[in-house]
Design an enzyme around this catalytic site. Sequence first.
Site, PDB file in Angstrom:
ATOM      1  N   SER A  32       0.850  -1.189   0.000  1.00  0.00           N
ATOM      2  CA  SER A  32       0.000   0.000   0.000  1.00  0.00           C
ATOM      3  C   SER A  32       0.883   1.236   0.000  1.00  0.00           C
ATOM      4  CB  SER A  32      -0.860   0.002   1.268  1.00  0.00           C
ATOM      5  OG  SER A  32      -1.530   1.226   1.417  1.00  0.00           O
ATOM      6  N   TYR A  67      -1.796  -0.754  10.673  1.00  0.00           N
ATOM      7  CA  TYR A  67      -1.868  -1.007   9.217  1.00  0.00           C
ATOM      8  C   TYR A  67      -0.540  -0.571   8.585  1.00  0.00           C
ATOM      9  CZ  TYR A  67      -3.758  -1.062   4.428  1.00  0.00           C
ATOM     10  OH  TYR A  67      -3.982  -1.325   3.094  1.00  0.00           O
TER      11      TYR A  67
HETATM   12  N1  LIG Z   1      -8.577  -0.452  -1.318  1.00  0.00           N
HETATM   13  C1  LIG Z   1      -7.514   0.330  -1.154  1.00  0.00           C
HETATM   14  O1  LIG Z   1      -7.645   1.562  -1.143  1.00  0.00           O
HETATM   15  C2  LIG Z   1      -6.142  -0.267  -0.984  1.00  0.00           C
HETATM   16  C3  LIG Z   1      -5.059   0.610  -1.013  1.00  0.00           C
HETATM   17  C4  LIG Z   1      -3.802   0.100  -0.832  1.00  0.00           C
HETATM   18  C5  LIG Z   1      -3.627  -1.243  -0.634  1.00  0.00           C
HETATM   19  N2  LIG Z   1      -4.684  -2.092  -0.600  1.00  0.00           N
HETATM   20  C6  LIG Z   1      -4.433  -3.507  -0.356  1.00  0.00           C
HETATM   21  O2  LIG Z   1      -5.015  -4.276  -1.378  1.00  0.00           O
HETATM   22  C7  LIG Z   1      -5.295  -5.595  -0.906  1.00  0.00           C
HETATM   23  C8  LIG Z   1      -6.691  -6.015  -1.322  1.00  0.00           C
HETATM   24  O3  LIG Z   1      -7.630  -5.201  -0.669  1.00  0.00           O
HETATM   25  P1  LIG Z   1      -8.976  -4.667  -1.341  1.00  0.00           P
HETATM   26  O4  LIG Z   1      -8.895  -3.192  -1.326  1.00  0.00           O
HETATM   27  O5  LIG Z   1      -9.270  -5.384  -2.579  1.00  0.00           O
HETATM   28  O6  LIG Z   1     -10.011  -5.044  -0.152  1.00  0.00           O
HETATM   29  P2  LIG Z   1     -11.223  -6.092  -0.029  1.00  0.00           P
HETATM   30  O7  LIG Z   1     -12.175  -5.863  -1.136  1.00  0.00           O
HETATM   31  O8  LIG Z   1     -11.704  -5.952   1.366  1.00  0.00           O
HETATM   32  O9  LIG Z   1     -10.507  -7.511  -0.244  1.00  0.00           O
HETATM   33  C9  LIG Z   1      -9.760  -8.134   0.761  1.00  0.00           C
HETATM   34  C10 LIG Z   1      -9.639  -9.591   0.411  1.00  0.00           C
HETATM   35  O10 LIG Z   1      -8.841 -10.247   1.415  1.00  0.00           O
HETATM   36  C11 LIG Z   1      -9.470 -11.453   1.749  1.00  0.00           C
HETATM   37  N3  LIG Z   1      -9.102 -11.903   3.093  1.00  0.00           N
HETATM   38  C12 LIG Z   1      -9.199 -11.206   4.243  1.00  0.00           C
HETATM   39  N4  LIG Z   1      -8.828 -11.964   5.289  1.00  0.00           N
HETATM   40  C13 LIG Z   1      -8.486 -13.176   4.770  1.00  0.00           C
HETATM   41  C14 LIG Z   1      -8.041 -14.381   5.342  1.00  0.00           C
HETATM   42  N5  LIG Z   1      -7.860 -14.512   6.669  1.00  0.00           N
HETATM   43  N6  LIG Z   1      -7.790 -15.439   4.536  1.00  0.00           N
HETATM   44  C15 LIG Z   1      -7.989 -15.333   3.195  1.00  0.00           C
HETATM   45  N7  LIG Z   1      -8.391 -14.203   2.592  1.00  0.00           N
HETATM   46  C16 LIG Z   1      -8.660 -13.139   3.382  1.00  0.00           C
HETATM   47  C17 LIG Z   1     -10.963 -11.172   1.627  1.00  0.00           C
HETATM   48  O11 LIG Z   1     -11.671 -12.376   1.376  1.00  0.00           O
HETATM   49  P3  LIG Z   1     -12.600 -13.159   2.435  1.00  0.00           P
HETATM   50  O12 LIG Z   1     -13.223 -12.156   3.330  1.00  0.00           O
HETATM   51  O13 LIG Z   1     -13.589 -13.885   1.551  1.00  0.00           O
HETATM   52  O14 LIG Z   1     -11.676 -14.113   3.123  1.00  0.00           O
HETATM   53  C18 LIG Z   1     -10.985 -10.311   0.377  1.00  0.00           C
HETATM   54  O15 LIG Z   1     -11.038 -11.105  -0.777  1.00  0.00           O
HETATM   55  C19 LIG Z   1      -5.077  -5.544   0.610  1.00  0.00           C
HETATM   56  O16 LIG Z   1      -3.828  -6.114   0.929  1.00  0.00           O
HETATM   57  C20 LIG Z   1      -5.065  -4.051   0.912  1.00  0.00           C
HETATM   58  O17 LIG Z   1      -4.310  -3.749   2.058  1.00  0.00           O
HETATM   59  C21 LIG Z   1      -5.954  -1.623  -0.792  1.00  0.00           C
END
Ligand SMILES: NC(=O)c1ccc[n+]([C@@H]2O[C@H](COP(=O)([O-])OP(=O)(O)OC[C@H]3O[C@@H](n4cnc5c(N)ncnc54)[C@H](OP(=O)(O)O)[C@@H]3O)[C@@H](O)[C@H]2O)c1
Length: 254
Positions: A149, A162
Amino acid sequence: MESKLTGTAALVTGASSGIGAATARQLAEHGAAVALVARRQDRLAALAGEIDKADGTALVVPADITDHTQAEAAVQQAVDRFGRLDILVNNAGVMLLGPVVGADVEQWERMIATNVQGLLYTTRAALPHLLQAAEQGPRQVADIVNISSIAGRVAWNGYGVYNLTKFGVNGFTESLRQEVTQRHVRVGVLEPGGVATELGSHNRPEIRNEMIDPFYEQTEVLAPEDIADGVAYMVTRPRHTAIGELWIMPTDQA
Ligand SMILES: NC(=O)c1ccc[n+]([C@@H]2O[C@H](COP(=O)([O-])OP(=O)(O)OC[C@H]3O[C@@H](n4cnc5c(N)ncnc54)[C@H](OP(=O)(O)O)[C@@H]3O)[C@@H](O)[C@H]2O)c1
């Protein structure tokens, strides 16, 4: 149709929503067989159906990556089904914000277990297969992309743990790159800025009102597909090229 990733196999953690789902779709479009890993099986099954309809190949692998036996079994299931593993996208993550004073330790544990431990378990299980793909596979190269991130480079008030997990992912990525790069496993980190996903939705209502919703209201956030484009770019580079770090953010944050 022959594409850049035809004949390869990929595993994407957190494929049930947001960036992970978009990435799995794109890797499948590029010709990779994709193992979809997350806890919500119904979501994974819907995505697998979509990928199959578009003539791709997907495998549903329900797993909680914070449990090392489940993370290992997920990798093994992908290798058993596809016979190989060329690409690992460590994407699963949780972001729970708030002040350190009075913080909920269970939230800290969940973030550390998912963003750090889960990533380590999956990486450890996948590495022997990735090394084998780099040595014997048709591409002679394998890839790990860790989704970190902008919070792995910049710290903000209320983001403490975080930030800690994402700074940690960046350091681990750099170290692992030095360990395996000579063996043609490319290890890179992708650092998104604000992306419209479910990531913020798991926070307490007052945190969402004070810290998350105003951000989304003031910023033209990215789409998950913008980040998936970056992952696809990283893993489709020719063998002699490695992208170590890719930072993608909305233009008004640049
Ligand atoms: N959105 C942003 O603005 C942003 C910015 C920078 C970085 N990121 C990073 O991008 C990545 C993806 O996030 P996103 O934004 O796409 O959020 P999201 O839509 O909430 O997706 C998170 C994913 O992680 C999975 N997950 C959570 N806990 C888990 C576990 N214990 N075992 C297996 N899977 C798990 C969830 O699936 P289940 O709940 O089905 O397990 C879900 O598919 C993250 O690492 C986040 O930190 C996001």
